[in-house]
Design a protein around this motif. Structure first.
Motif, PDB file in Angstrom:
ATOM      1  N   VAL A   1     -38.061 -17.472   8.406  1.00 52.45           N
ATOM      2  CA  VAL A   1     -36.708 -17.589   8.961  1.00 52.45           C
ATOM      3  C   VAL A   1     -35.864 -18.514   8.087  1.00 52.45           C
ATOM      4  O   VAL A   1     -34.730 -18.182   7.718  1.00 52.45           O
ATOM      5  CB  VAL A   1     -36.753 -18.108  10.410  1.00 52.45           C
ATOM      6  N   VAL A   2     -36.413 -19.664   7.757  1.00 53.24           N
ATOM      7  CA  VAL A   2     -35.670 -20.628   6.938  1.00 53.24           C
ATOM      8  C   VAL A   2     -35.324 -20.017   5.580  1.00 53.24           C
ATOM      9  O   VAL A   2     -34.177 -20.103   5.115  1.00 53.24           O
ATOM     10  CB  VAL A   2     -36.475 -21.926   6.751  1.00 53.24           C
ATOM     11  N   GLN A   3     -36.311 -19.390   4.936  1.00 50.46           N
ATOM     12  CA  GLN A   3     -36.067 -18.814   3.612  1.00 50.46           C
ATOM     13  C   GLN A   3     -34.996 -17.735   3.659  1.00 50.46           C
ATOM     14  O   GLN A   3     -34.096 -17.691   2.815  1.00 50.46           O
ATOM     15  CB  GLN A   3     -37.365 -18.240   3.042  1.00 50.46           C
ATOM     16  N   GLN A   4     -35.089 -16.858   4.644  1.00 50.71           N
ATOM     17  CA  GLN A   4     -34.109 -15.767   4.733  1.00 50.71           C
ATOM     18  C   GLN A   4     -32.715 -16.282   5.084  1.00 50.71           C
ATOM     19  O   GLN A   4     -31.711 -15.759   4.592  1.00 50.71           O
ATOM     20  CB  GLN A   4     -34.578 -14.722   5.750  1.00 50.71           C
ATOM     21  N   LEU A   5     -32.642 -17.294   5.930  1.00 47.81           N
ATOM     22  CA  LEU A   5     -31.338 -17.895   6.231  1.00 47.81           C
ATOM     23  C   LEU A   5     -30.701 -18.445   4.963  1.00 47.81           C
ATOM     24  O   LEU A   5     -29.511 -18.227   4.697  1.00 47.81           O
ATOM     25  CB  LEU A   5     -31.496 -19.014   7.266  1.00 47.81           C
ATOM     26  N   LEU A   6     -31.492 -19.175   4.189  1.00 46.88           N
ATOM     27  CA  LEU A   6     -30.966 -19.749   2.945  1.00 46.88           C
ATOM     28  C   LEU A   6     -30.575 -18.648   1.969  1.00 46.88           C
ATOM     29  O   LEU A   6     -29.529 -18.738   1.305  1.00 46.88           O
ATOM     30  CB  LEU A   6     -32.021 -20.664   2.323  1.00 46.88           C
ATOM     31  N   ASP A   7     -31.392 -17.604   1.882  1.00 43.02           N
ATOM     32  CA  ASP A   7     -31.069 -16.486   0.987  1.00 43.02           C
ATOM     33  C   ASP A   7     -29.754 -15.812   1.377  1.00 43.02           C
ATOM     34  O   ASP A   7     -29.056 -15.255   0.527  1.00 43.02           O
ATOM     35  CB  ASP A   7     -32.195 -15.452   1.001  1.00 43.02           C
ATOM     36  N   ASN A   8     -29.444 -15.867   2.687  1.00 41.41           N
ATOM     37  CA  ASN A   8     -28.223 -15.237   3.188  1.00 41.41           C
ATOM     38  C   ASN A   8     -27.029 -16.181   3.183  1.00 41.41           C
ATOM     39  O   ASN A   8     -25.962 -15.835   3.702  1.00 41.41           O
ATOM     40  CB  ASN A   8     -28.450 -14.709   4.601  1.00 41.41           C
ATOM     41  N   GLY A   9     -27.202 -17.374   2.636  1.00 40.50           N
ATOM     42  CA  GLY A   9     -26.074 -18.281   2.463  1.00 40.50           C
ATOM     43  C   GLY A   9     -25.784 -19.213   3.629  1.00 40.50           C
ATOM     44  O   GLY A   9     -24.734 -19.863   3.644  1.00 40.50           O
ATOM     45  N   HIS A  10     -26.698 -19.289   4.606  1.00 40.30           N
ATOM     46  CA  HIS A  10     -26.481 -20.168   5.750  1.00 40.30           C
ATOM     47  C   HIS A  10     -26.878 -21.609   5.415  1.00 40.30           C
ATOM     48  O   HIS A  10     -27.676 -21.854   4.501  1.00 40.30           O
ATOM     49  CB  HIS A  10     -27.293 -19.685   6.953  1.00 40.30           C
ATOM     50  N   GLN A  11     -26.348 -22.540   6.181  1.00 45.39           N
ATOM     51  CA  GLN A  11     -26.769 -23.932   6.107  1.00 45.39           C
ATOM     52  C   GLN A  11     -27.823 -24.162   7.192  1.00 45.39           C
ATOM     53  O   GLN A  11     -27.591 -23.825   8.354  1.00 45.39           O
ATOM     54  CB  GLN A  11     -25.582 -24.874   6.316  1.00 45.39           C
ATOM     55  N   VAL A  12     -28.950 -24.723   6.804  1.00 47.19           N
ATOM     56  CA  VAL A  12     -30.091 -24.824   7.707  1.00 47.19           C
ATOM     57  C   VAL A  12     -30.508 -26.272   7.918  1.00 47.19           C
ATOM     58  O   VAL A  12     -30.642 -27.038   6.956  1.00 47.19           O
ATOM     59  CB  VAL A  12     -31.298 -24.026   7.159  1.00 47.19           C
ATOM     60  N   THR A  13     -30.726 -26.636   9.186  1.00 43.03           N
ATOM     61  CA  THR A  13     -31.355 -27.903   9.538  1.00 43.03           C
ATOM     62  C   THR A  13     -32.679 -27.580  10.218  1.00 43.03           C
ATOM     63  O   THR A  13     -32.720 -26.758  11.137  1.00 43.03           O
ATOM     64  CB  THR A  13     -30.479 -28.728  10.490  1.00 43.03           C
ATOM     65  N   ALA A  14     -33.750 -28.198   9.757  1.00 40.85           N
ATOM     66  CA  ALA A  14     -35.068 -27.944  10.327  1.00 40.85           C
ATOM     67  C   ALA A  14     -35.688 -29.253  10.789  1.00 40.85           C
ATOM     68  O   ALA A  14     -35.777 -30.211  10.013  1.00 40.85           O
ATOM     69  CB  ALA A  14     -35.976 -27.267   9.305  1.00 40.85           C
ATOM     70  N   LEU A  15     -36.092 -29.286  12.049  1.00 44.75           N
ATOM     71  CA  LEU A  15     -36.802 -30.442  12.592  1.00 44.75           C
ATOM     72  C   LEU A  15     -38.292 -30.165  12.519  1.00 44.75           C
ATOM     73  O   LEU A  15     -38.762 -29.113  12.966  1.00 44.75           O
ATOM     74  CB  LEU A  15     -36.400 -30.693  14.043  1.00 44.75           C
TER      75      LEU A  15
ATOM     76  N   MET B   1     -22.928 -19.953   8.213  1.00 44.57           N
ATOM     77  CA  MET B   1     -23.184 -20.433   9.564  1.00 44.57           C
ATOM     78  C   MET B   1     -24.184 -21.592   9.507  1.00 44.57           C
ATOM     79  O   MET B   1     -25.093 -21.590   8.678  1.00 44.57           O
ATOM     80  CB  MET B   1     -23.725 -19.289  10.430  1.00 44.57           C
ATOM     81  N   ARG B   2     -24.032 -22.548  10.379  1.00 46.32           N
ATOM     82  CA  ARG B   2     -24.955 -23.685  10.439  1.00 46.32           C
ATOM     83  C   ARG B   2     -25.994 -23.401  11.521  1.00 46.32           C
ATOM     84  O   ARG B   2     -25.653 -23.253  12.699  1.00 46.32           O
ATOM     85  CB  ARG B   2     -24.188 -24.962  10.766  1.00 46.32           C
ATOM     86  N   VAL B   3     -27.248 -23.334  11.113  1.00 49.79           N
ATOM     87  CA  VAL B   3     -28.322 -22.925  12.019  1.00 49.79           C
ATOM     88  C   VAL B   3     -29.414 -23.992  12.034  1.00 49.79           C
ATOM     89  O   VAL B   3     -29.897 -24.414  10.976  1.00 49.79           O
ATOM     90  CB  VAL B   3     -28.934 -21.579  11.593  1.00 49.79           C
ATOM     91  N   THR B   4     -29.807 -24.410  13.227  1.00 51.89           N
ATOM     92  CA  THR B   4     -30.939 -25.316  13.389  1.00 51.89           C
ATOM     93  C   THR B   4     -32.172 -24.496  13.723  1.00 51.89           C
ATOM     94  O   THR B   4     -32.137 -23.641  14.609  1.00 51.89           O
ATOM     95  CB  THR B   4     -30.681 -26.343  14.503  1.00 51.89           C
ATOM     96  N   VAL B   5     -33.268 -24.758  13.020  1.00 49.32           N
ATOM     97  CA  VAL B   5     -34.505 -24.010  13.212  1.00 49.32           C
ATOM     98  C   VAL B   5     -35.589 -24.937  13.729  1.00 49.32           C
ATOM     99  O   VAL B   5     -35.855 -25.992  13.147  1.00 49.32           O
ATOM    100  CB  VAL B   5     -34.968 -23.347  11.897  1.00 49.32           C
ATOM    101  N   PHE B   6     -36.221 -24.537  14.811  1.00 48.69           N
ATOM    102  CA  PHE B   6     -37.403 -25.225  15.329  1.00 48.69           C
ATOM    103  C   PHE B   6     -38.622 -24.346  15.072  1.00 48.69           C
ATOM    104  O   PHE B   6     -38.533 -23.121  15.120  1.00 48.69           O
ATOM    105  CB  PHE B   6     -37.256 -25.510  16.826  1.00 48.69           C
ATOM    106  N   GLY B   7     -39.755 -24.979  14.802  1.00 51.55           N
ATOM    107  CA  GLY B   7     -40.932 -24.216  14.419  1.00 51.55           C
ATOM    108  C   GLY B   7     -40.857 -23.764  12.975  1.00 51.55           C
ATOM    109  O   GLY B   7     -41.460 -22.760  12.579  1.00 51.55           O
ATOM    110  N   ALA B   8     -40.132 -24.527  12.149  1.00 51.93           N
ATOM    111  CA  ALA B   8     -39.835 -24.110  10.778  1.00 51.93           C
ATOM    112  C   ALA B   8     -41.048 -24.140   9.859  1.00 51.93           C
ATOM    113  O   ALA B   8     -41.022 -23.527   8.790  1.00 51.93           O
ATOM    114  CB  ALA B   8     -38.733 -24.991  10.188  1.00 51.93           C
TER     115      ALA B   8
END
Length: 212
Positions: free
Chosen positions: A16-30, A1-8
């Motif tokens: 949140v960012v680390q766990q998303l990546l560990d779970n195989g998601h694609q992450v964009t952080a502003l 899943m592609r997830v954008t994270v604010f407050g990263a």
């Protein structure tokens, strides 16, 4: 899943960012200062920008399947203004423009959910917050209103006392007056709960209180 994270770059946001990546998601952080997020990963895209910049926010949201906001206001009494409220309004507008509907964020039990029943926290927490953290409460109120008054498919987790204790894997969630919810919760478990809401449908358009 592609997830954008604010407050990263915050305490919960980095988890949140680390766990998303560990779970195989694609992450964009502003982030205003991306260097504060000391993570590197092929599925992580870091973009430089401010919440006050609608164009930067929309660029970060474009192409996402969901948005997770780990934004939280400063508890310093000297802080004034409502930049996070205005930033959240920009996030909502960007999501509407990009047709991204799923929003997951954070708030406080000082703010009630319609599913709550009368509870001592409704009486005590808002009074304490107004006395001790008036600007933080104003920010959380404004941030929450920006989301709940929109048509977004949101889940906003209400937390009371985040800690840096190790993850327990145990979560209590529900509504005040209905469910037995405590106060303390490890930031690692908070991050895990937020990520679980990407696929959990129990709390759609609701604000569950959570604790360990």
């Amino acid at each position: 899943m592609r997830v954008t994270v604010f407050g990263a770059t915050g305490g919960i946001g980095q988890l949140v960012v680390q766990q998303l990546l560990d779970n195989g998601h694609q992450v964009t952080a502003l982030a205003r200062t991306p260097a504060k997020l000391t993570l590197t990963h092929p599925n992580l895209t870091l973009t430089t920008g401010r919440l006050s910049d609608p164009a930067a926010v929309r660029t970060a949201v474009a192409g996402a399947d969901a948005v997770i906001s780990a934004l939280g206001p400063s508890l310093e009494r000297s802080v004034t203004g409502t930049p996070l409220t205005e930033g959240t309004q920009n996030i909502v507008k960007a999501m509407e423009a990009e047709k991204v509907t799923r929003f997951i964020g954070l708030a406080t039990p000082s703010l009630a959910d319609p599913k709550d029943k009368p509870h001592w926290k409704h009486r005590v927490l808002p009074v304490m917050a107004k006395l001790m953290f008036p600007n933080a409460l104003a920010e959380l109120t404004g941030m929450t209103a920006a989301v709940t008054r929109s048509g977004l498919d949101y889940t906003i987790a209400r937390i009371t006392n985040p800690t840096d204790k190790p993850a327990t894997g145990r979560t209590r969630s529900g509504f005040l007056g209905h469910d037995k919810i405590g106060s303390a919760m490890s930031r690692t478990d908070i991050a895990a709960f937020l990520i679980a809401q990407l696929t959990d449908t129990r709390y759609r358009r609701a604000m569950p209180a959570i604790s360990n």
